[in-house]
Design a protein around this motif. Structure first.
Motif, PDB file in Angstrom:
ATOM      1  N   CYS A 177      -3.006  28.886 -87.179  1.00  0.00           N
ATOM      2  CA  CYS A 177      -2.967  30.272 -87.643  1.00  0.00           C
ATOM      3  C   CYS A 177      -1.523  30.728 -87.724  1.00  0.00           C
ATOM      4  O   CYS A 177      -0.815  30.738 -86.700  1.00  0.00           O
ATOM      5  N   ASN A 178      -1.073  31.084 -88.926  1.00  0.00           N
ATOM      6  CA  ASN A 178       0.297  31.607 -89.108  1.00  0.00           C
ATOM      7  C   ASN A 178       1.350  30.696 -88.487  1.00  0.00           C
ATOM      8  O   ASN A 178       2.221  31.144 -87.733  1.00  0.00           O
ATOM      9  N   ASP A 179       1.254  29.403 -88.788  1.00  0.00           N
ATOM     10  CA  ASP A 179       2.210  28.393 -88.295  1.00  0.00           C
ATOM     11  C   ASP A 179       2.191  28.248 -86.780  1.00  0.00           C
ATOM     12  O   ASP A 179       3.167  27.782 -86.186  1.00  0.00           O
ATOM     13  N   SER A 230      -7.232  33.545 -81.038  1.00  0.00           N
ATOM     14  CA  SER A 230      -6.173  33.943 -81.970  1.00  0.00           C
ATOM     15  C   SER A 230      -6.354  35.394 -82.417  1.00  0.00           C
ATOM     16  O   SER A 230      -5.376  36.133 -82.546  1.00  0.00           O
ATOM     17  N   LYS A 262      -3.790  38.552 -81.703  1.00  0.00           N
ATOM     18  CA  LYS A 262      -3.297  39.393 -82.788  1.00  0.00           C
ATOM     19  C   LYS A 262      -3.578  40.860 -82.513  1.00  0.00           C
ATOM     20  O   LYS A 262      -2.726  41.727 -82.760  1.00  0.00           O
ATOM     21  N   VAL A 299       0.752  41.566 -84.215  1.00  0.00           N
ATOM     22  CA  VAL A 299       0.943  40.580 -85.269  1.00  0.00           C
ATOM     23  C   VAL A 299       0.944  39.212 -84.603  1.00  0.00           C
ATOM     24  O   VAL A 299       1.324  39.071 -83.428  1.00  0.00           O
ATOM     25  N   ASN A 323       2.531  35.766 -84.641  1.00  0.00           N
ATOM     26  CA  ASN A 323       3.564  34.818 -85.035  1.00  0.00           C
ATOM     27  C   ASN A 323       4.305  34.356 -83.785  1.00  0.00           C
ATOM     28  O   ASN A 323       4.016  34.794 -82.666  1.00  0.00           O
ATOM     29  N   THR A 357       3.345  46.219 -93.650  1.00  0.00           N
ATOM     30  CA  THR A 357       3.360  45.943 -92.206  1.00  0.00           C
ATOM     31  C   THR A 357       2.841  47.113 -91.382  1.00  0.00           C
ATOM     32  O   THR A 357       2.925  47.084 -90.157  1.00  0.00           O
ATOM     33  N   ASN A 379       0.364  46.365 -88.543  1.00  0.00           N
ATOM     34  CA  ASN A 379       0.758  45.397 -87.524  1.00  0.00           C
ATOM     35  C   ASN A 379       1.105  46.104 -86.217  1.00  0.00           C
ATOM     36  O   ASN A 379       2.245  46.101 -85.752  1.00  0.00           O
TER      37      ASN A 379
END
Length: 441
Positions: A60-62, A86, A90, A95, A97, A164, A167
């Protein structure tokens, strides 16, 4: 039961490592990475086996969310659990990452302590965990642009929020709770799966859509969503005047469908965090033309050992719309020794990845009813006849903001709260993504 859970970055750095049962192999993260590198790109299966140990993972998202499990555990249960983990991260970090995980590692460890006990999953509900989480989230610094205001019909103002804006974590400190706005964000997202034959005929076309909601409203008010009045569901629901047709639709378990059949209105008391209100599917003939057409021409120069590939991409969306982050991928023969690109347009770049034998042509923005073209000169070493067969197909990645091919629209979004008096801010966004958009040569 699950033995261990860890979160890795795309570079292989261990961001979070939680051992629940102390019975997993030493250096599990390094073993997983070595096994992962044996597969090219994202082609690794979700379950990997190494010397009797099983690694179940999602990306998920790298970020890699990985669990080590014993052979008697259902892999689908573990995959669902990792997906919920995950989503919880989030919701609480705002967010998902690498930076958010690093800044909120104490919060993430606290979440992992609550969601699982001695390897047994317990509570993965964002709302249910809120009473047990004590750490405040650390917000990730992003370039937030202030919302803009544009003039609408009859002088009405249309407010536009940055991408954004949603987020934000569901939990907030006491000071933030006093200044937080009552907002609700709705995303209507569609993913396209398209296969185009070499003669231009459409072999496959499908839309997988969903409506995502993230609520920052005070309390748990009742929310009503008004969909298109001419919406019909089912493959047999064809008729004159029907503009929006869905083959199938699935709703969230808490959605009230009392007014759906007559008025196409659904209502729900939103839970904490991000959730999916509905999912729908369309296959066969789509309500709108395909957003892109791909034309290709191949010239053979056998005496020089070269293939000249000309590609033209035509954007067929309305002129007022546009596509961003368009990426055209062209696989080349394994015996390719050199690639010469010819890029002249503004906002266009190209790159040949020698290890993967793929040409990447990137277009930053394409306006509707426009077209772009390029030329690639591919030099092959040997096996001329075999090399021609290894060329292609072309695949496209893109994003079209404020446009969905199904024409599904929200007529209204109303919030009913008898316990609190406030005027909520309502943000609605429409996005079309490519899931698999392939054109054969």
């Amino acid at each position: 039961m699950l033995s261990q859970l860890f979160i890795l970055s795309s570079r292989g750095d261990t961001l979070v490592d939680k051992d629940y049962r102390c019975d997993s192999v030493k250096g599990a993260a390094e073993i997983f990475l070595e096994k992962l590198q044996e597969h090219k790109g994202d082609q690794a299966p979700p379950v990997l086996e190494v010397d009797g140990s099983f690694f179940v993972h999602i990306k998920c998202n790298d970020l890699y969310f990985v669990c080590t499990v014993k052979p008697n555990v259902s892999p689908f249960t573990v995959l669902e659990f990792l997906l919920r983990i995950s989503n919880v991260c989030k919701d609480y970090c705002g967010v998902l990452n690498e930076e958010a995980i690093r800044l909120n590692f104490a919060l993430v460890y606290e979440l992992l302590d609550e969601v699982m006990d001695f390897g047994c999953p317990q509570n993965t509900s964002t709302e249910g965990l809120k009473a047990y989480i004590q750490n405040d989230p650390v917000l990730v610094k992003v370039d937030r642009q202030a919302g803009t205001v544009s003039s609408g019909l009859f002088g009405a103002d249309h407010r536009i929020a940055p991408s954004t804006a949603a987020n934000k974590p569901v939990s907030a400190s006491r000071q933030e709770q006093l200044t937080r706005k009552n907002e609700i964000f709705v995303d209507v997202i569609e993913r396209l799966t398209v296969l185009i034959a070499a003669n231009g005929n459409i072999v496959r076309s499908e839309i997988d859509g969903s409506m995502l909601v993230k609520s920052f409203l005070l309390g748990s008010p009742k929310i009503k969503f008004g969909l298109n009045e001419d919406l019909s569901v089912g493959k047999s629901s064809h008729g004159y005047g029907t503009q929006v047709r869905l083959d199938s639709i699935n709703f969230h378990q808490n959605v009230d469908l009392e007014e759906f059949d007559n008025s196409k209105i659904i209502s729900i008391h939103p839970p904490e965090g991000e959730f999916t209100v509905l999912k729908y599917h369309i296959s066969g003939e789509l309500p709108s033309p395909l957003p892109f057409q791909v034309f290709s021409l191949i010239e053979e120069m056998e005496e020089k050992g070269q293939l000249i590939v000309r590609i033209k991409i035509q954007c067929d969306i309305p002129v007022k719309d546009y596509a961003v982050n368009v990426v055209c991928r062209l696989p080349v023969p394994k015996s390719t020794t050199d690639v010469i690109t010819s890029i002249s347009g503004a906002g266009e770049t190209s790159e040949y990845k020698q290890n993967d034998k793929i040409i990447h042509w990137k277009i930053k923005k394409m306006q509707g009813c426009s077209e772009v073209g390029t030329k690639f000169i591919v030099t092959v070493g040997s096996c001329w006849k075999q090399s021609k067969l290894e060329l292609g197909p072309i695949s496209l990645d893109f994003e079209i903001p404020m446009c969905v091919l199904s024409h599904l629209q929200l007529r209204f979004l109303r919030v009913f709260d008898r316990d609190h008096s406030y005027v909520p801010l309502r943000w609605v966004r429409y996005v079309t993504h490519s899931d698999s958009y392939v054109a054969r040569l």
